[in-house]
Design a protein around this motif. Structure first.
Motif, PDB file in Angstrom:
ATOM      1  N   GLY A  77      17.743  68.666  52.529  1.00 54.00           N
ATOM      2  CA  GLY A  77      18.407  69.805  53.216  1.00 54.00           C
ATOM      3  C   GLY A  77      19.725  69.503  54.097  1.00 54.00           C
ATOM      4  N   GLU A  78      20.474  68.478  53.634  1.00 55.07           N
ATOM      5  CA  GLU A  78      21.797  67.960  54.461  1.00 55.07           C
ATOM      6  C   GLU A  78      22.785  68.779  53.779  1.00 55.07           C
ATOM      7  N   PRO A  79      24.011  69.050  54.435  1.00 49.99           N
ATOM      8  CA  PRO A  79      25.087  69.470  53.814  1.00 49.99           C
ATOM      9  C   PRO A  79      25.650  68.464  52.630  1.00 49.99           C
ATOM     10  N   ALA A  80      26.288  69.194  51.581  1.00 54.64           N
ATOM     11  CA  ALA A  80      26.755  68.293  50.595  1.00 54.64           C
ATOM     12  C   ALA A  80      28.200  67.913  51.171  1.00 54.64           C
ATOM     13  N   SER A  81      28.684  66.465  50.810  1.00 58.28           N
ATOM     14  CA  SER A  81      29.960  66.080  51.016  1.00 58.28           C
ATOM     15  C   SER A  81      30.980  66.742  50.389  1.00 58.28           C
ATOM     16  N   GLY A  82      32.023  67.200  51.028  1.00 56.10           N
ATOM     17  CA  GLY A  82      33.122  67.980  50.353  1.00 56.10           C
ATOM     18  C   GLY A  82      33.837  67.065  49.418  1.00 56.10           C
ATOM     19  N   THR A  83      33.821  65.971  49.574  1.00 53.30           N
ATOM     20  CA  THR A  83      34.527  64.921  48.556  1.00 53.30           C
ATOM     21  C   THR A  83      33.870  65.010  47.370  1.00 53.30           C
ATOM     22  N   ILE A 119      28.576  73.734  39.781  1.00 55.14           N
ATOM     23  CA  ILE A 119      28.090  72.328  39.484  1.00 55.14           C
ATOM     24  C   ILE A 119      26.562  72.742  38.780  1.00 55.14           C
ATOM     25  N   ALA A 120      26.112  73.527  39.504  1.00 52.94           N
ATOM     26  CA  ALA A 120      24.803  74.024  38.778  1.00 52.94           C
ATOM     27  C   ALA A 120      25.040  74.619  37.435  1.00 52.94           C
ATOM     28  N   LEU A 121      25.828  75.459  37.165  1.00 56.42           N
ATOM     29  CA  LEU A 121      26.070  75.875  35.909  1.00 56.42           C
ATOM     30  C   LEU A 121      26.428  74.866  35.026  1.00 56.42           C
ATOM     31  N   ASP A 179      31.965  57.651  38.547  1.00 58.37           N
ATOM     32  CA  ASP A 179      32.296  58.408  39.981  1.00 58.37           C
ATOM     33  C   ASP A 179      31.123  59.470  39.929  1.00 58.37           C
ATOM     34  N   VAL A 180      31.163  60.302  38.560  1.00 57.82           N
ATOM     35  CA  VAL A 180      30.479  61.196  38.519  1.00 57.82           C
ATOM     36  C   VAL A 180      29.104  61.107  38.705  1.00 57.82           C
ATOM     37  N   ALA A 181      28.597  60.060  38.261  1.00 62.53           N
ATOM     38  CA  ALA A 181      26.894  59.748  38.555  1.00 62.53           C
ATOM     39  C   ALA A 181      26.767  59.587  39.838  1.00 62.53           C
ATOM     40  N   ALA A 182      27.589  58.854  40.727  1.00 67.26           N
ATOM     41  CA  ALA A 182      27.622  58.360  42.119  1.00 67.26           C
ATOM     42  C   ALA A 182      27.664  59.838  42.866  1.00 67.26           C
ATOM     43  N   ALA A 183      28.494  60.667  42.501  1.00 61.58           N
ATOM     44  CA  ALA A 183      28.687  61.893  43.380  1.00 61.58           C
ATOM     45  C   ALA A 183      27.433  62.843  42.970  1.00 61.58           C
ATOM     46  N   GLN A 184      26.934  62.902  41.817  1.00 62.06           N
ATOM     47  CA  GLN A 184      25.834  63.600  41.333  1.00 62.06           C
ATOM     48  C   GLN A 184      24.546  63.218  42.303  1.00 62.06           C
ATOM     49  N   ALA A 185      24.465  61.903  42.167  1.00 59.08           N
ATOM     50  CA  ALA A 185      23.101  61.346  42.965  1.00 59.08           C
ATOM     51  C   ALA A 185      23.209  61.786  44.654  1.00 59.08           C
ATOM     52  N   ARG A 186      24.554  61.510  45.082  1.00 59.49           N
ATOM     53  CA  ARG A 186      24.492  61.971  46.559  1.00 59.49           C
ATOM     54  C   ARG A 186      24.472  63.377  46.677  1.00 59.49           C
ATOM     55  N   LEU A 199      31.691  67.560  46.116  1.00 58.21           N
ATOM     56  CA  LEU A 199      31.919  68.710  45.756  1.00 58.21           C
ATOM     57  C   LEU A 199      33.132  68.920  44.934  1.00 58.21           C
ATOM     58  N   ARG A 200      34.252  68.373  45.759  1.00 61.84           N
ATOM     59  CA  ARG A 200      35.506  68.516  45.141  1.00 61.84           C
ATOM     60  C   ARG A 200      35.424  67.666  43.676  1.00 61.84           C
ATOM     61  N   LEU A 201      35.128  66.650  43.832  1.00 67.22           N
ATOM     62  CA  LEU A 201      35.183  65.637  42.510  1.00 67.22           C
ATOM     63  C   LEU A 201      34.438  66.197  41.276  1.00 67.22           C
ATOM     64  N   LEU A 202      33.334  66.866  41.572  1.00 70.97           N
ATOM     65  CA  LEU A 202      32.255  67.245  40.475  1.00 70.97           C
ATOM     66  C   LEU A 202      33.058  68.643  40.196  1.00 70.97           C
ATOM     67  N   ALA A 203      33.433  69.537  41.100  1.00 67.36           N
ATOM     68  CA  ALA A 203      34.175  70.867  40.634  1.00 67.36           C
ATOM     69  C   ALA A 203      35.096  70.655  39.818  1.00 67.36           C
ATOM     70  N   LYS A 204      36.162  69.913  40.273  1.00 70.78           N
ATOM     71  CA  LYS A 204      37.261  69.512  39.369  1.00 70.78           C
ATOM     72  C   LYS A 204      37.006  68.721  38.011  1.00 70.78           C
ATOM     73  N   HIS A 205      35.935  67.895  38.004  1.00 73.63           N
ATOM     74  CA  HIS A 205      35.553  67.125  36.843  1.00 73.63           C
ATOM     75  C   HIS A 205      35.120  68.187  35.902  1.00 73.63           C
ATOM     76  N   TYR A 206      34.057  69.061  36.170  1.00 74.75           N
ATOM     77  CA  TYR A 206      33.366  70.272  35.236  1.00 74.75           C
ATOM     78  C   TYR A 206      34.220  71.172  34.997  1.00 74.75           C
ATOM     79  N   LEU A 207      35.427  71.329  35.815  1.00 78.49           N
ATOM     80  CA  LEU A 207      36.465  72.494  35.241  1.00 78.49           C
ATOM     81  C   LEU A 207      37.225  71.880  34.360  1.00 78.49           C
ATOM     82  N   ALA A 208      37.645  70.519  34.188  1.00 76.24           N
ATOM     83  CA  ALA A 208      38.348  70.011  33.293  1.00 76.24           C
ATOM     84  C   ALA A 208      37.543  69.678  31.951  1.00 76.24           C
TER      85      ALA A 208
END
Length: 124
Positions: free
Chosen positions: A27-33, A90-92, A12-19, A35-44
């Protein structure tokens, strides 16, 4: 006591990072889904790497965690707070942005003791 965050499944992390990378590249907006998955993953992951309760790291509107050894915070505003947006977090966490650069650019607001997370980053 709030539930502890858990890292997401590697696929799931790999797929979200690829998207997310594709969105940034086009230049498209990032998916909120994503961003949520990755932000929570990296906070964990940060909770695992920097256990403690002296610094609150906030990534609104997705989550906040208390980390880093030191004086325990139990109620009210914590003595040390870090806040940033999901993209910056996520960048950090992935090492595409340094802590020093993010703070200098104002992309991270950090106040209080022990708020330099550079020793814990990147996370994955």
């Amino acid at each position: 006591m709030p539930a502890r965050l858990r890292p997401a499944a590697a696929a799931d992390v790999a797929a979200a990072q690829a998207r997310l990378a594709a969105a940034v590249a086009t230049g498209e907006p990032a998916s909120g889904t994503d961003l949520r998955l990755l932000a929570k993953h990296y906070l964990a992951l940060l909770e695992d790497r920097a256990p403690g309760r002296s610094v609150e790291v906030r990534v609104p509107p997705f989550a906040a965690v208390q980390v880093v050894e030191g004086v325990r915070h139990t109620r009210g505003t914590p003595p040390a707070v870090i806040e940033t947006d999901a993209g910056t977090w996520i960048a950090l966490a992935t090492g595409t942005l340094s802590w020093t650069e993010a703070v200098a650019d104002g992309r991270v607001q950090a106040s209080g003791e022990r708020t330099d997370l550079s020793a814990f980053l990147p996370l994955g």
